[in-house]
Design an enzyme around this catalytic site. Sequence first.
Site, PDB file in Angstrom:
ATOM      1  N   CYS A 167      60.758  27.398  39.441  1.00 44.38           N
ATOM      2  CA  CYS A 167      61.999  27.010  40.248  1.00 44.38           C
ATOM      3  C   CYS A 167      62.022  27.361  41.710  1.00 44.38           C
ATOM      4  CB  CYS A 167      63.334  27.687  39.660  1.00 44.38           C
ATOM      5  SG  CYS A 167      63.489  26.682  37.896  1.00 44.38           S
ATOM      6  N   TYR A 204      41.199  34.422  44.679  1.00 42.56           N
ATOM      7  CA  TYR A 204      42.475  34.526  44.943  1.00 42.56           C
ATOM      8  C   TYR A 204      43.119  33.403  44.101  1.00 42.56           C
ATOM      9  CZ  TYR A 204      40.373  36.848  48.759  1.00 42.56           C
ATOM     10  OH  TYR A 204      39.588  37.720  49.558  1.00 42.56           O
TER      11      TYR A 204
HETATM   12  N1  LLP Z   1      37.147  42.959  53.275  1.00 46.20           N
HETATM   13  C1  LLP Z   1      38.466  43.234  53.613  1.00 46.20           C
HETATM   14  C2  LLP Z   1      38.770  44.589  54.394  1.00 46.20           C
HETATM   15  C3  LLP Z   1      39.469  42.352  53.277  1.00 46.20           C
HETATM   16  O1  LLP Z   1      40.660  42.453  53.726  1.00 46.20           O
HETATM   17  C4  LLP Z   1      39.033  41.066  52.549  1.00 46.20           C
HETATM   18  C5  LLP Z   1      40.066  39.973  52.223  1.00 46.20           C
HETATM   19  C6  LLP Z   1      37.857  40.960  52.429  1.00 46.20           C
HETATM   20  C7  LLP Z   1      36.609  41.833  52.584  1.00 46.20           C
HETATM   21  C8  LLP Z   1      37.348  39.657  51.458  1.00 46.20           C
HETATM   22  O2  LLP Z   1      37.370  38.380  52.586  1.00 46.20           O
HETATM   23  P1  LLP Z   1      37.016  37.076  52.085  1.00 46.20           P
HETATM   24  O3  LLP Z   1      35.522  37.249  52.125  1.00 46.20           O
HETATM   25  O4  LLP Z   1      37.562  36.754  50.556  1.00 46.20           O
HETATM   26  O5  LLP Z   1      37.466  36.165  52.917  1.00 46.20           O
HETATM   27  N2  LLP Z   1      44.683  35.897  49.504  1.00 46.20           N
HETATM   28  C9  LLP Z   1      44.427  35.028  50.653  1.00 46.20           C
HETATM   29  C10 LLP Z   1      43.066  35.824  51.023  1.00 46.20           C
HETATM   30  C11 LLP Z   1      43.284  37.226  51.502  1.00 46.20           C
HETATM   31  C12 LLP Z   1      42.256  37.972  51.954  1.00 46.20           C
HETATM   32  C13 LLP Z   1      42.317  39.560  52.249  1.00 46.20           C
HETATM   33  N3  LLP Z   1      41.266  40.257  52.519  1.00 46.20           N
HETATM   34  C14 LLP Z   1      43.904  33.595  50.187  1.00 46.20           C
HETATM   35  O6  LLP Z   1      44.158  33.183  49.166  1.00 46.20           O
HETATM   36  O7  LLP Z   1      43.348  33.093  51.228  1.00 46.20           O
END
Ligand code: LLP
Length: 418
Positions: free
Chosen positions: A348, A375
């Site tokens: 909703c 995610y």
């Molecule tokens: N290292 C740190 C300190 C981080 O804050 C993050 C992600 C990563 C590594 C990993 O990043 P990646 O390789 O996954 O881009 N929920 C959001 C993404 C949030 C990312 C948070 N930090 C989405 O669904 O796009």
Amino acid sequence: MLERDAEGRARLGGVLLESLARRPDVSTPFYVYDVDAMVGEARALAAGFDGRAHLICYAVKANTSGRIVRRLALAGCGADVVSQGELEVCLGAGVEPGKIVWSGVAKTDAELDRAIGAELLSVHAESVEEISRLDARARAAGKRASVSLRVNPSVEADTHASIATGHDEAKFGIPLAEVGPALDALASAPSLSLVGLSSHVGSQMTRVDEYVRAALVVAGLARDLASRGHRLSLLDLGGGMGIDYGEGCGARPADFVAAAIRAIEGVIEVERLLCEPGRSIVGAHGALVTRVVQSKRWSGRDTAGWVFVDAGMNDLVRPAMYGARHRIEPLTSGDAPLARVRVGGPVCESSDDFGTYELPTPLPELLVIRDAGAYGFTMASQYNGRALPAEVFIEGGVVTSIVPGVSAADWARARLAT
Ligand code: LLP
């Protein structure tokens, strides 16, 4: 990655998604993961280091499934965690403590104590204040803790504002002007050993430029530190490598580390390089399978109407939260005429809207929402009294595990217990 066979049937890790969805022990909506392909991503990324000493610390926030973390640990990966819960998953899944780094701006005392007790590779400190607190906790425990400075390199990543983390307004990392005071704090922190520097400037980056700029800032600092006698054993380049959600992605994960290494080579020699990829390991190798519940005539947005599915923003929040587009396709594609429809979930809120897609008419019973391995489940909730989706794991071309999720009945029981 989702593949289609000659008959247009979607397969993940070799398994026919249509047959999976029709199993009596699997109900929609459900996540499905190709675990072997995730391990393959880690191996492909390792090639970017071109033989240099390195450690891939998988950012488990993207997908905390024990089965995935266990397989990545077996493949030699470490982990990047941001909470005690994530740490317990990693330790339980067999990631060696000496391969785990912990980032986060507000680690509680209990979390710092756990990190110190577990003797992690590095607690990534995000403020001068945290350094003093960590030192006091380590001293009280009669232990030494290895710490790195997570630096905010003042680099604006070209990504969604909510997931850009390395710019001046971001809450993350130690601002460059505070690195001096952080070193002073470390000098009077007898229970801490400075082992490295880290940065993470954003997620879903599709070009290497900002990753390289951040690496150069951190490498420059490492050089300054080396000239003052601080020998660092690690440089953590962070995560953030983007994936192709259907609109292209300029760079592959290995390109990011390879470009960063090329850039910093003349600046500093580091014992070991780390990176913290989450999305790029798991994102493309997971999907959310959903069932069409109801369609509704509607003449807005140049569409033939709404198509409501049984997956909602509580199952996959990325479209509602970041305006993200995840390709939505029939499980079996054919030559039926296509119609533009708007796909919505049952929750909703008007934001429970997956966007406009071309789908066959008549509408198929089952749809697949692609690239949902990162995610997806980790951000799912039981908002609106909904179940948490099931998860199906594929390894070696077969289903190795089906985890049922949390039912709406269990949710109701838990709420009644309040
Ligand atoms: N290292 C740190 C300190 C981080 O804050 C993050 C992600 C990563 C590594 C990993 O990043 P990646 O390789 O996954 O881009 N929920 C959001 C993404 C949030 C990312 C948070 N930090 C989405 O669904 O796009």
